[in-house]
Scaffold this motif. Structure first.
Motif, PDB file in Angstrom:
ATOM      1  N   ARG A 182       0.804  -1.220   0.000  1.00  0.00           N
ATOM      2  CA  ARG A 182       0.000   0.000   0.000  1.00  0.00           C
ATOM      3  C   ARG A 182       0.837   1.271   0.000  1.00  0.00           C
ATOM      4  N   GLU A 183       2.108   1.164   0.355  1.00  0.00           N
ATOM      5  CA  GLU A 183       2.991   2.328   0.329  1.00  0.00           C
ATOM      6  C   GLU A 183       3.861   2.352  -0.923  1.00  0.00           C
ATOM      7  N   LEU A 239      -8.491  -4.553  -2.715  1.00  0.00           N
ATOM      8  CA  LEU A 239      -7.766  -3.286  -2.768  1.00  0.00           C
ATOM      9  C   LEU A 239      -8.220  -2.377  -1.632  1.00  0.00           C
ATOM     10  N   HIS A 240      -7.315  -1.507  -1.205  1.00  0.00           N
ATOM     11  CA  HIS A 240      -7.640  -0.470  -0.223  1.00  0.00           C
ATOM     12  C   HIS A 240      -7.377   0.879  -0.888  1.00  0.00           C
ATOM     13  N   ASP A 290      -4.701   6.379   1.418  1.00  0.00           N
ATOM     14  CA  ASP A 290      -4.563   5.427   0.310  1.00  0.00           C
ATOM     15  C   ASP A 290      -4.358   6.129  -1.032  1.00  0.00           C
ATOM     16  N   THR A 291      -3.550   7.164  -1.042  1.00  0.00           N
ATOM     17  CA  THR A 291      -3.337   7.930  -2.273  1.00  0.00           C
ATOM     18  C   THR A 291      -2.607   7.108  -3.331  1.00  0.00           C
ATOM     19  N   GLN A 292      -1.677   6.251  -2.903  1.00  0.00           N
ATOM     20  CA  GLN A 292      -0.937   5.430  -3.862  1.00  0.00           C
ATOM     21  C   GLN A 292      -1.873   4.446  -4.556  1.00  0.00           C
ATOM     22  N   ALA A 293      -2.785   3.883  -3.797  1.00  0.00           N
ATOM     23  CA  ALA A 293      -3.733   2.932  -4.374  1.00  0.00           C
ATOM     24  C   ALA A 293      -4.639   3.614  -5.390  1.00  0.00           C
ATOM     25  N   PRO A 309      -6.064   3.297 -12.087  1.00  0.00           N
ATOM     26  CA  PRO A 309      -6.158   3.306 -13.554  1.00  0.00           C
ATOM     27  C   PRO A 309      -5.108   2.428 -14.220  1.00  0.00           C
ATOM     28  N   LEU A 310      -3.949   2.287 -13.588  1.00  0.00           N
ATOM     29  CA  LEU A 310      -2.903   1.414 -14.130  1.00  0.00           C
ATOM     30  C   LEU A 310      -3.326  -0.049 -14.029  1.00  0.00           C
TER      31      LEU A 310
END
Length: 241
Positions: free
Chosen positions: A178-179, A201-202, A208-211, A216-217
């Motif tokens: 998640r990081e 997914l989180h 959870d900005t990275q998630a 979209p990827l």
């Protein structure tokens, strides 16, 4: 009855009780395993020849639903959002928006606490309170449940059986990632996914900005693999097909 006979009987009783205790301990430990099915049908993935997977989002809802839904829409993807009752009570509009966008909602208990080593009424209350809010949000018959942190217990499984819920786990998750940078996050998910996968997914939490950046990827990667994201209910319908 002589003393030797009594000792023999007591020894046999002790051995029998020891065996029973060992079997029960093993059974309880197995019940906590993510995909163990002997006690209750836990779905981690589905055997299917169709090129479909189920994206699921935990710990919802939140205001970040408004950031996730447009991304799903751009990729013509459907998903299942598991709701914590306490958050659902405060974000009912977000839950209704999820439903109106063609996605589905599942139950993730009321307080998002570990549901192990709890009294039986704790399980029943956690399930029932969130169930009532899901119905209020517009789910006619809630029947999908994901335990907080994926931790199961015999008591929880019994209450799910009583409430006619299906236990939905996963075979692909973002745990431990998640990081990670968005591309690395997406690559890790895509490396594991296959037809019939349930992906956890989180992406709804404040941190959870990275998630959310990776979503979209992930969706683009699924399309490149020829995989379509559907709801858990739709994936279950594809079982064996």
């Amino acid at each position: 009855m002589n003393s030797e006979r009594i000792k023999t009987i007591l020894l046999r009783i002790g051995l029998l009780l020891g065996i029973v205790a060992c079997v029960l301990t093993i059974f309880v430990n197995l019940a906590s395993l993510r995909c163990f099915n002997a006690l209750f049908d836990a779905t981690c993935s589905v055997a299917t020849t169709r090129n479909v997977v189920a994206l699921t989002f935990d710990d919802g809802p939140s205001r970040n639903v408004s950031a996730v839904l447009p991304v799903l829409a751009r990729h013509d993807a459907k998903a299942t959002f598991f709701m914590s009752g306490q958050k659902l009570e405060k974000n009912m509009d977000a839950a209704k928006l999820i439903l109106s966008s063609g996605h589905e909602l599942g139950n993730q208990a009321w307080s998002n606490q570990v549901m192990e080593d709890r009294p039986q009424n704790f399980h029943a209350t956690e399930i029932a309170q969130t169930d009532a809010l899901l119905r209020e949000a517009g789910v006619p018959k809630p029947d999908l449940f994901r335990p907080p942190f994926g931790i199961r217990s015999v008591g929880l499984l019994w209450e799910l059986h009583q409430a006619d819920y299906r236990l939905i786990m996963w075979d692909v998750s973002d745990n431990g990632r998640r990081e990670a940078p968005p591309q690395a996050y997406a690559n890790a998910i895509l490396a594991q996914v296959r037809p019939g996968s349930i992906v956890m997914l989180h992406a709804l939490g404040t941190d959870d900005t990275q998630a959310r950046a990776a979503l979209p990827l992930i969706l683009a990667g699924l399309q490149e693999k020829g995989l379509k994201s559907v709801t858990v209910s739709e994936l279950l319908e594809a079982r064996g097909k």
